[in-house]
Design a protein around this motif. Structure first.
Motif, PDB file in Angstrom:
ATOM      1  N   GLU A 154       0.823  -1.209   0.000  1.00 23.10           N
ATOM      2  CA  GLU A 154       0.000   0.000   0.000  1.00 23.10           C
ATOM      3  C   GLU A 154       0.859   1.261   0.000  1.00 23.10           C
ATOM      4  N   ARG A 192       2.140   1.576  -3.568  1.00 27.21           N
ATOM      5  CA  ARG A 192       1.028   1.938  -4.449  1.00 27.21           C
ATOM      6  C   ARG A 192       0.636   3.400  -4.270  1.00 27.21           C
ATOM      7  N   ARG A 206      -4.544  -5.496  -6.615  1.00 24.42           N
ATOM      8  CA  ARG A 206      -4.047  -5.753  -5.263  1.00 24.42           C
ATOM      9  C   ARG A 206      -3.525  -7.181  -5.241  1.00 24.42           C
TER      10      ARG A 206
END
Length: 454
Positions: free
Chosen positions: A285, A288, A424
């Motif tokens: 995360e 990203r 994901r």
């Protein structure tokens, strides 16, 4: 090797067959080795590869050359594969392949889930697709052409090429400790497998090169340069031909080496990177988030996006810290040196051992932790001090570092960027992957990854 360093300390001598090496792992010691590599650095020659070139009367590329001839060829190649203007020329081609790969993957994920609305997911082993991606990207950059490996029925010839590279890598290590010329004369099975694999690699490359040569000569005959239309980049082959500073035979030798070295060595680290992102969701995360912000600011400009997402480069470094493609980097010092109070005569083969280096508590804080952010603090944090620049050596160092480094780094960063923008990643296990070593480090069993649409 890691256990031996733990037992004997940061330096030891090793003999395998007829080969004797001094093994080191501390960055400060590797820095001393670098300062003694000389104008024409040498690394251990892969004699089976050299013997194949000699027996088949092929020219050698820079990977197998030494001395002044190596330096002359290498400087010419650097301009087309290593320098910043060259990277700007071939980056759009890599980006095109990475985008197409993600579109193919998205179609497959949605199809497997019946096109349901909402989040779709698919769990599978992506390694065959990553090998096809690496070959497609290499061909596009080297020859300026796509070979259609993302179609529903990719060519058998390209699949055979990938198999030939894998067979070549698998048969190299046992041949390192045997006399290859004797095995060649005896027609030994191991040598035959190795040589046949190389013959197929050369045949595949030759077909592509001849097609590229014909296309470029047609363009020249029509009044254009080797680069095609003004401002258009048609591959490294075209650039080298346009410059005319390397003979076609030397261009052929080096393009073939880049092809052979550009598939497994990027596809395998991508497997490790995807797995580590899957088992470290917080890291995923974080990367990203930076990628999304950089992509929005860049407005579709791949180069600008990479510049704005340094965690992508950290992600590649961190993956290769834990899983270096090649586990050693060798040099032969041109003068006597002293490392850890041991005198090492000039001409001794000294190996920087990357696998134990990347996992050493003397070099890295929390080495078992997957943390791409550690590389942003390299100069001021844990990487500070003498030899700090010699902690990340997966592509080698100095004038003899991997000639395909910029292609590989950008190829991997671009694919990971587009994957993180679209999916994901998750895995069913939080355990570190078991590895095996042929000529490169790879997973013992390719990991299964779950790709879920965002």
């Amino acid at each position: 090797m890691e256990r031996t360093f733990n037992t004997l300390g940061p330096i030891y001598r090793e003999r395998l067959g007829t080969q004797s090496t001094v093994n080191i792992l501390l960055p400060s010691d590797i820095s001393e080795l670098f300062r003694s590599e000389g104008l024409h650095p040498r690394r251990m020659t892969l004699q089976p590869w050299a013997t194949h070139r000699e027996t088949q009367q092929h020219s050698k590329g820079v990977f197998l050359k030494n001395g002044a001839e190596w330096r002359s060829d290498r400087l010419l190649l650097n301009r087309e594969v290593m320098m910043a203007p060259a990277v700007r020329r071939f980056l759009p081609l890599l980006d095109e392949v990475a985008r197409d790969f993600c579109r193919m993957l998205a179609t497959r994920v949605e199809k497997e889930r019946g096109g349901e609305e909402g989040r779709c997911s698919l769990t599978f082993d992506p390694s065959p697709d990553l090998f096809r991606f690496a070959l497609e990207a290499s061909c596009h950059v080297l020859y300026g052409e796509r070979i259609g490996l993302f179609s529903t029925s990719p060519s058998q010839e390209s699949q055979k090429f990938i198999f030939a590279v894998e067979r070549m890598l698998a048969t190299t290590p046992p041949l390192l400790y045997l006399p290859p010329r004797l095995l060649w004369r005896l027609g030994a099975s191991l040598w035959t497998q190795h040589a046949t694999a190389w013959d197929h690699i050369f045949s595949h490359a030759e077909t592509r090169i001849q097609r590229g040569v014909q296309r470029l000569r047609s363009t020249q005959a029509a009044g254009g340069g080797s680069g095609g239309k003004e401002g258009e980049f048609t591959g490294i082959l075209g650039q080298l031909m346009d410059k005319g500073q390397l003979s076609l035979e030397l261009i052929r030798a080096n393009i073939t080496e880049l092809m052979a070295g550009g598939v497994d060595t990027t596809a395998v680290p991508l497997q490790f990177a995807l797995y580590e992102l899957g088992r470290n969701p917080a890291v995923q995360e974080q990367v990203r988030g930076q990628v999304r912000a950089a992509w929005a600011r860049a407005g579709g400009d791949a180069h600008m996006a990479l510049q704005g997402a340094p965690l992508l480069k950290g992600l590649i470094k961190e993956t290769l810290r834990l899983y270096p493609v090649g586990i050693t980097v060798q040099r032969y010092p041109v003068r006597d040196i002293v490392i850890q109070n041991y005198h090492i005569p000039a001409g001794t083969c000294v190996q920087a051992c990357l696998y134990p280096l990347g996992r050493s508590r003397d070099v890295f804080q929390d080495p078992e932790c997957f943390d791409p952010g550690r590389w942003g603090a390299q100069e001021s944090g844990e990487g500070a001090g003498r030899g700090g620049g010699f902690r990340s050596l997966a592509f080698g160092f100095g004038a003899r570092q991997c000639v395909g480094r910029r292609i590989a780094e950008n190829e991997m960063q671009l694919l990971l960027m587009h994957i993180l923008l679209s999916f994901r990643l998750s895995v069913s296990s939080s355990e570190e992957l078991s590895t095996k070593y042929t000529l490169i480090l790879q997973p013992e069993t390719p990991p299964r990854i779950t790709f879920s649409t965002l």
